[in-house]
Design a protein around this motif. Structure first.
Motif, short mmCIF file in Angstrom:
data_model
loop_
_atom_site.label_atom_id
_atom_site.label_comp_id
_atom_site.label_asym_id
_atom_site.label_seq_id
_atom_site.Cartn_x
_atom_site.Cartn_y
_atom_site.Cartn_z
N SER A 1 -55.34 -6.33 1.77
CA SER A 1 -54.18 -7.23 1.77
C SER A 1 -52.94 -6.52 2.31
O SER A 1 -52.85 -5.28 2.31
N TYR A 2 -51.98 -7.32 2.73
CA TYR A 2 -50.65 -6.85 3.09
C TYR A 2 -49.75 -7.20 1.91
O TYR A 2 -49.62 -8.37 1.56
N CYS A 3 -49.13 -6.20 1.32
CA CYS A 3 -48.31 -6.40 0.12
C CYS A 3 -46.85 -6.13 0.44
O CYS A 3 -46.52 -5.07 1.00
N ILE A 4 -46.00 -7.08 0.09
CA ILE A 4 -44.57 -6.97 0.33
C ILE A 4 -43.85 -7.19 -0.99
O ILE A 4 -43.98 -8.26 -1.60
N VAL A 5 -43.09 -6.19 -1.43
CA VAL A 5 -42.40 -6.25 -2.72
C VAL A 5 -40.90 -6.33 -2.49
O VAL A 5 -40.31 -5.42 -1.89
N MET A 6 -40.31 -7.41 -2.97
CA MET A 6 -38.86 -7.61 -2.81
C MET A 6 -38.34 -8.49 -3.94
O MET A 6 -37.75 -9.54 -3.72
N THR A 7 -38.57 -8.06 -5.17
CA THR A 7 -38.15 -8.87 -6.31
C THR A 7 -36.68 -8.62 -6.64
O THR A 7 -36.01 -7.78 -6.02
N HIS A 8 -36.20 -9.32 -7.67
CA HIS A 8 -34.81 -9.21 -8.10
C HIS A 8 -34.59 -8.07 -9.08
O HIS A 8 -33.47 -7.85 -9.53
N ASN A 9 -35.66 -7.33 -9.41
CA ASN A 9 -35.60 -6.36 -10.49
C ASN A 9 -36.22 -5.04 -10.07
O ASN A 9 -37.40 -5.00 -9.72
N HIS A 10 -35.45 -3.94 -10.10
CA HIS A 10 -35.96 -2.64 -9.66
C HIS A 10 -37.11 -2.15 -10.52
O HIS A 10 -38.06 -1.54 -10.01
N GLN A 11 -37.05 -2.40 -11.81
CA GLN A 11 -38.14 -1.95 -12.68
C GLN A 11 -39.42 -2.71 -12.35
O GLN A 11 -40.51 -2.11 -12.33
N LEU A 12 -39.30 -3.99 -12.08
CA LEU A 12 -40.47 -4.77 -11.67
C LEU A 12 -41.00 -4.28 -10.33
O LEU A 12 -42.22 -4.16 -10.13
N ASP A 13 -40.09 -3.97 -9.41
CA ASP A 13 -40.51 -3.39 -8.13
C ASP A 13 -41.33 -2.12 -8.36
O ASP A 13 -42.36 -1.90 -7.70
N LEU A 14 -40.89 -1.28 -9.29
CA LEU A 14 -41.60 -0.03 -9.57
C LEU A 14 -42.98 -0.30 -10.15
O LEU A 14 -43.97 0.34 -9.75
N GLU A 15 -43.07 -1.24 -11.08
CA GLU A 15 -44.37 -1.54 -11.69
C GLU A 15 -45.33 -2.15 -10.67
O GLU A 15 -46.53 -1.84 -10.66
N LEU A 16 -44.82 -3.00 -9.81
CA LEU A 16 -45.66 -3.56 -8.75
C LEU A 16 -46.11 -2.46 -7.79
O LEU A 16 -47.28 -2.42 -7.38
N THR A 17 -45.19 -1.58 -7.45
CA THR A 17 -45.52 -0.47 -6.56
C THR A 17 -46.63 0.38 -7.16
O THR A 17 -47.61 0.74 -6.47
N ALA A 18 -46.50 0.73 -8.43
CA ALA A 18 -47.51 1.56 -9.08
C ALA A 18 -48.87 0.87 -9.09
O ALA A 18 -49.91 1.50 -8.84
#
Length: 285
Positions: free
Chosen positions: A166-183
């Motif tokens: 898949s192609y994953c693009i992370v651009m949420t409103h929350n940095h902590q959520l961005d980090l958890e998605l990244t991990a």
């Protein structure tokens, strides 16, 4: 029965791959009309290039292209005679054009300003998009065709359901959520592309936190942050979205048919000068 134009539009709207077959040239005394077209899908044929054994052979070739996922447009010359069951001489040249093959399965996390500018662009490409956010009211009323809206209280849980490559693009409103998605994305490490919206400073902070969690540097380096084509400047959501979409196109054009760690890093798609610059930046970080 559909004509080829209506059939092509209908198949593309449904995201069903097909091949457009066109008579390009008639050589000698042949009974067919140059410019005639037909559309071939995996299970159906629409319109005609004149019938007969030539049309049957064209259908075979088109379906072999669909089965193999071949994306290259090509010409093929058919000598008319005993080999094609024709009573006359001459030859016919056919053009085979693959249409509508899905190039990328894309997951966009975040329905903010940039997400709302990006998703319609991705929907107009040969892609299938999952658009994920916990805030239903952030989504527009009209969702583009080919986009699946997913409202989830736990967006990180959606990563388990993504197909490999898949192609994953992370651009949420929350940095902590961005980090958890990244991990979670890096833990799977079977993506074709992973982009995280943000600055170089954000990348440095995330790299530090990911190393603390035990992630190997080689895995973290697969993350694109900042993402997008650097030559596309601007801070408007649509400008950022165009930059990201351009990078997605460059990646799937180079890597279609590959998955996970076999896919080329995006840095290898850049011109040599950009690769050198990227290497220096990575070393300085």
């Amino acid at each position: 029965m559909y004509n080829w134009i209506d059939a092509l539009a209908d198949l593309q709207n449904r995201g069903e791959p097909c091949v457009l077959v066109t008579i390009i040239e008639e050589l000698g005394s042949t009974p067919r009309n140059a410019g005639s077209k037909m559309v071939v899908s995996a299970s159906q044929t629409f319109d005609t290039i004149g019938g007969g054994h030539l049309e049957y052979k064209a259908m075979q070739i088109a379906r072999e292209m669909l089965a193999s996922g071949k994306q290259d447009t090509h010409l093929e010359r058919f000598s008319l005679g005993a080999s094609l069951g024709q009573c006359c001489g001459g030859a016919t040249v056919l053009l085979f054009e693959p249409m509508g093959q899905v190039q990328a399965q894309i997951a966009v996390f975040g329905a903010g300003h940039v997400g709302r500018a990006l998703v319609p662009l991705l929907a107009s490409l040969p892609c299938r998009v999952r658009w994920i956010d916990s805030r239903e009211d952030e989504f527009p009323e009209q969702i583009p065709h080919g986009v699946r809206k997913i409202v989830s209280e736990e967006p990180v849980d959606e990563i388990d359901d993504l197909p490999a490559g898949s192609y994953c693009i992370v651009m949420t409103h929350n940095h902590q959520l961005d980090l958890e998605l990244t991990a979670a994305i890096l833990k799977r490490n079977d993506f074709a592309y992973f982009g995280l919206i943000g600055s170089k400073t954000k990348r440095v902070k995330f790299e530090h936190r990911l190393r603390e969690r035990g992630f190997d540097t080689s895995v973290v380096q697969r993350m694109r942050c900042p993402m997008g084509i650097g030559e596309v400047k601007g801070k408007l959501p649509v400008e950022i979205a165009i930059s990201i979409a351009g990078e997605i196109i460059a990646t799937y054009n180079a890597n279609f048919g590959q998955q996970s760690s076999s896919a080329e890093p995006i840095a290898k798609l850049l011109p040599a000068s950009r690769r050198s610059q990227a290497a220096r930046q990575a070393a300085s970080n």
